[in-house]
Design a protein around this motif. Structure first.
Motif, PDB file in Angstrom:
ATOM      1  N   SER A   7      16.280  16.452  11.969  1.00  0.00           N
ATOM      2  CA  SER A   7      16.658  17.076  13.232  1.00  0.00           C
ATOM      3  C   SER A   7      17.692  16.193  13.908  1.00  0.00           C
ATOM      4  O   SER A   7      17.930  15.057  13.476  1.00  0.00           O
ATOM      5  CB  SER A   7      15.441  17.268  14.141  1.00  0.00           C
ATOM      6  OG  SER A   7      14.859  16.022  14.468  1.00  0.00           O
ATOM      7  N   GLY A   8      18.308  16.739  14.963  1.00  0.00           N
ATOM      8  CA  GLY A   8      19.236  15.939  15.742  1.00  0.00           C
ATOM      9  C   GLY A   8      20.701  16.230  15.500  1.00  0.00           C
ATOM     10  O   GLY A   8      21.570  15.673  16.186  1.00  0.00           O
ATOM     11  N   ARG A  19      22.061  11.026  17.299  1.00  0.00           N
ATOM     12  CA  ARG A  19      20.986  10.348  16.569  1.00  0.00           C
ATOM     13  C   ARG A  19      20.224  11.387  15.763  1.00  0.00           C
ATOM     14  O   ARG A  19      19.690  12.349  16.321  1.00  0.00           O
ATOM     15  CB  ARG A  19      20.031   9.618  17.506  1.00  0.00           C
ATOM     16  CG  ARG A  19      19.032   8.761  16.702  1.00  0.00           C
ATOM     17  CD  ARG A  19      18.113   7.956  17.597  1.00  0.00           C
ATOM     18  NE  ARG A  19      17.022   8.751  18.125  1.00  0.00           N
ATOM     19  CZ  ARG A  19      15.870   8.232  18.557  1.00  0.00           C
ATOM     20  NH1 ARG A  19      15.673   6.926  18.501  1.00  0.00           N
ATOM     21  NH2 ARG A  19      14.936   9.013  19.053  1.00  0.00           N
ATOM     22  N   LEU A  20      20.201  11.167  14.468  1.00  0.00           N
ATOM     23  CA  LEU A  20      19.440  12.032  13.575  1.00  0.00           C
ATOM     24  C   LEU A  20      18.048  11.450  13.360  1.00  0.00           C
ATOM     25  O   LEU A  20      17.863  10.233  13.358  1.00  0.00           O
ATOM     26  CB  LEU A  20      20.135  12.170  12.231  1.00  0.00           C
ATOM     27  CG  LEU A  20      21.582  12.652  12.248  1.00  0.00           C
ATOM     28  CD1 LEU A  20      22.096  12.788  10.818  1.00  0.00           C
ATOM     29  CD2 LEU A  20      21.726  13.939  13.011  1.00  0.00           C
ATOM     30  N   SER A  21      17.094  12.346  13.168  1.00  0.00           N
ATOM     31  CA  SER A  21      15.725  11.933  12.877  1.00  0.00           C
ATOM     32  C   SER A  21      15.250  12.635  11.621  1.00  0.00           C
ATOM     33  O   SER A  21      15.678  13.745  11.311  1.00  0.00           O
ATOM     34  CB  SER A  21      14.789  12.293  14.034  1.00  0.00           C
ATOM     35  OG  SER A  21      15.174  11.655  15.228  1.00  0.00           O
ATOM     36  N   CYS A  22      14.357  11.982  10.914  1.00  0.00           N
ATOM     37  CA  CYS A  22      13.759  12.568   9.708  1.00  0.00           C
ATOM     38  C   CYS A  22      12.293  12.174   9.683  1.00  0.00           C
ATOM     39  O   CYS A  22      11.968  10.987   9.606  1.00  0.00           O
ATOM     40  CB  CYS A  22      14.475  12.067   8.470  1.00  0.00           C
ATOM     41  SG  CYS A  22      13.664  12.505   6.906  1.00  0.00           S
ATOM     42  N   VAL A  23      11.447  13.177   9.745  1.00  0.00           N
ATOM     43  CA  VAL A  23      10.010  12.933   9.710  1.00  0.00           C
ATOM     44  C   VAL A  23       9.498  13.232   8.313  1.00  0.00           C
ATOM     45  O   VAL A  23       9.766  14.302   7.766  1.00  0.00           O
ATOM     46  CB  VAL A  23       9.272  13.812  10.735  1.00  0.00           C
ATOM     47  CG1 VAL A  23       7.770  13.553  10.666  1.00  0.00           C
ATOM     48  CG2 VAL A  23       9.793  13.536  12.137  1.00  0.00           C
ATOM     49  N   TYR A  78      15.543   7.175  11.310  1.00  0.00           N
ATOM     50  CA  TYR A  78      16.603   7.510  12.256  1.00  0.00           C
ATOM     51  C   TYR A  78      17.968   7.124  11.700  1.00  0.00           C
ATOM     52  O   TYR A  78      18.087   6.209  10.875  1.00  0.00           O
ATOM     53  CB  TYR A  78      16.393   6.778  13.584  1.00  0.00           C
ATOM     54  CG  TYR A  78      15.093   7.090  14.269  1.00  0.00           C
ATOM     55  CD1 TYR A  78      14.022   6.188  14.205  1.00  0.00           C
ATOM     56  CD2 TYR A  78      14.931   8.266  14.983  1.00  0.00           C
ATOM     57  CE1 TYR A  78      12.819   6.464  14.828  1.00  0.00           C
ATOM     58  CE2 TYR A  78      13.728   8.556  15.617  1.00  0.00           C
ATOM     59  CZ  TYR A  78      12.673   7.650  15.538  1.00  0.00           C
ATOM     60  OH  TYR A  78      11.491   7.930  16.164  1.00  0.00           O
ATOM     61  N   LEU A  79      18.975   7.804  12.193  1.00  0.00           N
ATOM     62  CA  LEU A  79      20.345   7.408  11.942  1.00  0.00           C
ATOM     63  C   LEU A  79      21.099   7.535  13.265  1.00  0.00           C
ATOM     64  O   LEU A  79      21.337   8.649  13.731  1.00  0.00           O
ATOM     65  CB  LEU A  79      21.003   8.266  10.871  1.00  0.00           C
ATOM     66  CG  LEU A  79      22.428   7.839  10.506  1.00  0.00           C
ATOM     67  CD1 LEU A  79      22.415   6.487   9.781  1.00  0.00           C
ATOM     68  CD2 LEU A  79      23.115   8.896   9.624  1.00  0.00           C
ATOM     69  N   GLN A 115      16.045  19.361   4.142  1.00  0.00           N
ATOM     70  CA  GLN A 115      16.846  20.585   4.069  1.00  0.00           C
ATOM     71  C   GLN A 115      18.253  20.396   4.610  1.00  0.00           C
ATOM     72  O   GLN A 115      19.130  21.229   4.390  1.00  0.00           O
ATOM     73  CB  GLN A 115      16.142  21.719   4.839  1.00  0.00           C
ATOM     74  CG  GLN A 115      16.351  21.705   6.343  1.00  0.00           C
ATOM     75  CD  GLN A 115      15.585  20.615   7.062  1.00  0.00           C
ATOM     76  OE1 GLN A 115      14.758  19.908   6.475  1.00  0.00           O
ATOM     77  NE2 GLN A 115      15.835  20.472   8.368  1.00  0.00           N
ATOM     78  N   GLY A 116      18.485  19.308   5.321  1.00  0.00           N
ATOM     79  CA  GLY A 116      19.802  19.014   5.855  1.00  0.00           C
ATOM     80  C   GLY A 116      19.974  19.451   7.299  1.00  0.00           C
ATOM     81  O   GLY A 116      19.328  20.399   7.758  1.00  0.00           O
TER      82      GLY A 116
END
Length: 122
Positions: A7-8, A19-23, A78-79, A115-116
């Protein structure tokens, strides 16, 4: 079930930040990474965090601008992307490797993918 959910993403002006997040669904990993794919281009490694000590690696094009981090308590990667450029426009993917990656920014070592999420810089 192994799941990675990013997300993000979104649209931002050149010079801006996202800021990207990945759970992840709670499975244990050796490395976690961010990759991106722009239209008409191959997927490339952006950043990775790996090994027990949380070492990091970055693609040359994002060094000094992007920062990868993780919160193990939240199973979240996070990114932080600063000073975004037009050429950062791409779909960004989160990926997980279950075993050691000899090259953490190379996609061949990763087992699971999200999924991107689209990032558009204008």
């Amino acid at each position: 079930q192994v799941q990675l959910v990013e997300s993000g993403g979104g649209s931002v002006q050149s010079g801006g930040s996202l800021r990207l997040s990945c759970v992840n669904s709670g499975f244990s990993t050796s490395s976690m990474g961010w990759f991106r794919q722009a239209p008409g281009k191959e997927r490339e490694g952006v950043a990775a965090i790996y090994d027990v000590g949380g070492r990091t690696a970055y693609g040359d094009s994002v060094k000094g601008r992007f920062t990868i981090s993780q919160d193990n308590a939240k199973n979240t990667l996070y990114l932080q992307m600063n000073s975004l450029k037009l050429e950062d426009t791409a779909i960004y993917y989160c990926a997980a490797a279950l075993s050691h990656c000899y090259d953490p920014t190379a996609e061949y070592g990763y087992n699971y993918w999200g999924q991107g999420t689209q990032v558009t810089v204008s």
